[in-house]
Design a protein around this motif. Structure first.
Motif, short mmCIF file in Angstrom:
data_model
loop_
_atom_site.label_atom_id
_atom_site.label_comp_id
_atom_site.label_asym_id
_atom_site.label_seq_id
_atom_site.Cartn_x
_atom_site.Cartn_y
_atom_site.Cartn_z
N PHE A 10 0.82 -1.21 0.00
CA PHE A 10 0.00 0.00 0.00
C PHE A 10 0.86 1.26 0.00
O PHE A 10 1.95 1.28 0.55
CB PHE A 10 -0.92 0.01 1.22
CG PHE A 10 -1.72 -1.24 1.35
CD1 PHE A 10 -2.75 -1.52 0.46
CD2 PHE A 10 -1.44 -2.17 2.33
CE1 PHE A 10 -3.49 -2.68 0.56
CE2 PHE A 10 -2.18 -3.33 2.45
CZ PHE A 10 -3.20 -3.60 1.55
N SER A 11 0.33 2.31 -0.58
CA SER A 11 1.02 3.61 -0.56
C SER A 11 1.03 4.17 0.86
O SER A 11 0.13 3.89 1.65
CB SER A 11 0.32 4.60 -1.49
OG SER A 11 0.39 4.16 -2.82
N THR A 12 2.06 4.94 1.15
CA THR A 12 2.21 5.58 2.45
C THR A 12 2.31 7.09 2.25
O THR A 12 3.10 7.56 1.44
CB THR A 12 3.49 5.08 3.17
OG1 THR A 12 3.41 3.66 3.32
CG2 THR A 12 3.65 5.73 4.53
N PHE A 13 1.50 7.82 3.00
CA PHE A 13 1.55 9.28 3.00
C PHE A 13 2.33 9.71 4.23
O PHE A 13 2.03 9.26 5.34
CB PHE A 13 0.14 9.86 3.05
CG PHE A 13 0.09 11.35 3.22
CD1 PHE A 13 0.24 12.19 2.13
CD2 PHE A 13 -0.10 11.91 4.48
CE1 PHE A 13 0.19 13.57 2.30
CE2 PHE A 13 -0.15 13.28 4.65
CZ PHE A 13 0.00 14.11 3.55
N VAL A 14 3.36 10.53 4.05
CA VAL A 14 4.11 11.05 5.19
C VAL A 14 4.04 12.57 5.19
O VAL A 14 3.97 13.21 4.13
CB VAL A 14 5.59 10.58 5.21
CG1 VAL A 14 5.67 9.08 5.38
CG2 VAL A 14 6.33 11.01 3.96
N ASN A 15 4.00 13.15 6.39
CA ASN A 15 3.95 14.60 6.57
C ASN A 15 4.83 14.97 7.74
O ASN A 15 4.66 14.42 8.83
CB ASN A 15 2.51 15.06 6.81
CG ASN A 15 2.44 16.53 7.13
OD1 ASN A 15 2.34 16.90 8.30
ND2 ASN A 15 2.48 17.37 6.12
#
Length: 116
Positions: free
Chosen positions: A56-61
């Motif tokens: 799965f894609s991972t969103f990081v901030n």
């Protein structure tokens, strides 16, 4: 019974709840469901976070400081309020050239096919 570090419907300030610890990576699980998870991390200087390979894609901030994301030996530097989407099936590392705090969010597509 699910064990979360944060309660539903209660306001919280993640920066206040997420403290740096010398020579450590601190992970706070905000949500951890079969449909995805949300974590907040604090990395001390010199630490390297190596997440598991996921489809799965991972969103990081980044919410404080600066982070280095390394994918296929290519570095990208993120600072406060910068975000990145890392595709699934990609090995990457998140490196702390200085202390920083960040969110990591994975939303699992095709979750209907996952085992309970």
């Amino acid at each position: 019974m699910k064990n979360y570090e944060f309660e539903n419907l209660k306001a919280f300030n993640i920066s206040d709840k997420l403290k740096y610890v010398s020579n450590a990576i601190i992970v706070k699980h905000i949500l951890n469901e079969k449909t995805g998870n949300i974590m907040a991390l604090a990395l001390d200087y010199g630490k390297v976070y190596k997440p598991k390979l996921t489809p799965f894609s991972t969103f990081v901030n980044v919410i404080e400081g600066k982070a280095e994301i390394v994918v296929d030996d290519i570095s990208t530097y993120l600072q406060k309020n910068d975000s990145m989407i890392i595709p699934g099936h990609v090995l990457y590392t998140i490196e702390a050239n200085e202390r920083f705090k960040m969110f990591s969010i994975i939303l699992k597509s095709g979750y209907d096919d996952l085992e309970p």
